[in-house]
Enzyme design. Structure first.
Site, PDB file in Angstrom:
ATOM      1  N   HIS A  80     -43.145  -5.463  77.539  1.00 17.60           N
ATOM      2  CA  HIS A  80     -44.074  -4.441  77.047  1.00 17.60           C
ATOM      3  C   HIS A  80     -45.024  -5.019  76.012  1.00 17.60           C
ATOM      4  O   HIS A  80     -46.226  -4.787  76.062  1.00 17.60           O
ATOM      5  CB  HIS A  80     -43.289  -3.270  76.452  1.00 17.60           C
ATOM      6  CG  HIS A  80     -42.257  -3.672  75.432  1.00 17.60           C
ATOM      7  ND1 HIS A  80     -41.311  -4.648  75.670  1.00 17.60           N
ATOM      8  CD2 HIS A  80     -42.015  -3.241  74.157  1.00 17.60           C
ATOM      9  CE1 HIS A  80     -40.528  -4.791  74.593  1.00 17.60           C
ATOM     10  NE2 HIS A  80     -40.944  -3.953  73.669  1.00 17.60           N
TER      11      HIS A  80
ATOM     12  N   TYR B  33     -32.891  -3.716  71.628  1.00 21.34           N
ATOM     13  CA  TYR B  33     -32.109  -3.209  72.760  1.00 21.34           C
ATOM     14  C   TYR B  33     -32.108  -4.153  73.963  1.00 21.34           C
ATOM     15  O   TYR B  33     -31.631  -3.787  75.036  1.00 21.34           O
ATOM     16  CB  TYR B  33     -32.662  -1.840  73.198  1.00 21.34           C
ATOM     17  CG  TYR B  33     -32.525  -0.757  72.151  1.00 21.34           C
ATOM     18  CD1 TYR B  33     -31.370   0.013  72.064  1.00 21.34           C
ATOM     19  CD2 TYR B  33     -33.562  -0.494  71.259  1.00 21.34           C
ATOM     20  CE1 TYR B  33     -31.243   1.014  71.107  1.00 21.34           C
ATOM     21  CE2 TYR B  33     -33.450   0.499  70.298  1.00 21.34           C
ATOM     22  CZ  TYR B  33     -32.288   1.248  70.223  1.00 21.34           C
ATOM     23  OH  TYR B  33     -32.169   2.238  69.266  1.00 21.34           O
ATOM     24  N   ASP B  34     -32.638  -5.368  73.784  1.00 22.66           N
ATOM     25  CA  ASP B  34     -32.743  -6.309  74.912  1.00 22.66           C
ATOM     26  C   ASP B  34     -31.425  -6.504  75.678  1.00 22.66           C
ATOM     27  O   ASP B  34     -31.442  -6.589  76.908  1.00 22.66           O
ATOM     28  CB  ASP B  34     -33.261  -7.672  74.437  1.00 22.66           C
ATOM     29  CG  ASP B  34     -34.751  -7.658  74.113  1.00 22.66           C
ATOM     30  OD1 ASP B  34     -35.396  -6.611  74.333  1.00 22.66           O
ATOM     31  OD2 ASP B  34     -35.272  -8.690  73.647  1.00 22.66           O
TER      32      ASP B  34
ATOM     33  N   ASP C  54     -46.141  -1.320  67.279  1.00 22.50           N
ATOM     34  CA  ASP C  54     -44.999  -0.436  67.110  1.00 22.50           C
ATOM     35  C   ASP C  54     -44.413  -0.273  68.499  1.00 22.50           C
ATOM     36  O   ASP C  54     -45.136   0.011  69.456  1.00 22.50           O
ATOM     37  CB  ASP C  54     -45.405   0.918  66.521  1.00 22.50           C
ATOM     38  CG  ASP C  54     -44.179   1.702  66.056  1.00 22.50           C
ATOM     39  OD1 ASP C  54     -43.286   1.095  65.445  1.00 22.50           O
ATOM     40  OD2 ASP C  54     -44.100   2.915  66.312  1.00 22.50           O
TER      41      ASP C  54
ATOM     42  N   ALA D  92     -40.042 -13.004  62.583  1.00 25.26           N
ATOM     43  CA  ALA D  92     -40.500 -14.323  63.046  1.00 25.26           C
ATOM     44  C   ALA D  92     -40.583 -14.386  64.561  1.00 25.26           C
ATOM     45  O   ALA D  92     -41.437 -15.084  65.127  1.00 25.26           O
ATOM     46  CB  ALA D  92     -39.569 -15.407  62.520  1.00 25.26           C
ATOM     47  N   LYS D  93     -39.707 -13.634  65.253  1.00 25.57           N
ATOM     48  CA  LYS D  93     -39.721 -13.649  66.715  1.00 25.57           C
ATOM     49  C   LYS D  93     -41.004 -13.008  67.250  1.00 25.57           C
ATOM     50  O   LYS D  93     -41.558 -13.446  68.258  1.00 25.57           O
ATOM     51  CB  LYS D  93     -38.484 -12.927  67.269  1.00 25.57           C
ATOM     52  CG  LYS D  93     -37.189 -13.693  67.017  1.00 25.57           C
ATOM     53  CD  LYS D  93     -35.982 -12.991  67.608  1.00 25.57           C
ATOM     54  CE  LYS D  93     -34.714 -13.815  67.391  1.00 25.57           C
ATOM     55  NZ  LYS D  93     -33.515 -13.145  67.919  1.00 25.57           N
TER      56      LYS D  93
END
Length: 204
Positions: free
Chosen positions: A186, A160-161, A75, A13-14
């Site tokens: 990105h 990995y934020d 991806d 959903a994000k």
């Protein structure tokens, strides 16, 4: 005027909200984005490509073929310099299971525990593909350079934020607001390159 439906090949959903914000910021109207949860299930090809581009294109082709809708797929992952650009396409399953963010992040920090600050360079990479049935196939790439922090900080974002510190920024990606992240990330950079194609679809 009816909206053009575009499938986003994701159940995240994000990611859907992120693409909606990118389109809104670019002033694109007339597109209705739907996720995989909103269309009948179809067989999905395993993500076994050697590159982000290959995986994104396979997902977008599958979605377009199964639904007849234009399909956007991405991806993405993290490339760490001292790990020879790994985890790369294995980012979501780095610790073994798929999508276990905490385990993946913990393993990465453990692998870099002895790496000095000046050698902790990394970049988030996103390849986004757009496939229109009987029409265009386009794949673009966005890169977000930065470094890996020594510990996780922040509770925004995903993946990995919490351990990724963007170039020129004291905060981690998980400490940025959604709008700040969209403007720099990105995926935001890749999706922005697809905006003209999506605008064309909206115009029909």
């Amino acid at each position: 005027m009816s909206e053009t439906r575009v499938l986003v090949a994701s159940r995240n959903a994000k990611k859907l909200r992120e693409l909606r914000r990118v389109l809104e910021t670019a002033g694109v109207v007339g597109i209705e984005l739907v996720g995989l949860n909103e269309v009948p299930e179809f067989p999905e090809t395993p993500e076994t490509g050697a590159t982000f581009e290959e995986n994104a294109l396979v997902k977008a082709r599958d979605g377009a073929a199964a639904t007849g809708l234009p399909c956007v797929a991405d991806d993405s992952g993290l490339e760490v310099d001292v790990l020879n650009a790994m985890p790369g396409v294995l980012s979501a399953r780095w610790a073994g299971g798929h999508g276990d963010d905490d385990a993946n992040t913990a393993l990465l920090l453990a692998q870099l525990s002895d790496t000095p600050d000046e050698r902790r360079g990394a970049a988030f990479v996103s390849a986004c593909a757009l496939v229109v049935p009987g029409g265009v196939e386009r794949v673009v790439r966005g890169t977000w350079p930065g470094t890996i922090a020594r510990e996780a900080r922040g509770d925004g974002g995903f993946g990995y934020d919490p351990v990724f510190v963007p170039e020129g920024e004291p905060r981690t990606a998980a400490e940025l607001s959604p709008e700040e992240k969209d403007a720099a990330s990105h995926r935001g950079r890749a999706l922005a390159q697809l905006v003209p194609d999506l605008a064309d679809l909206a115009r029909g």
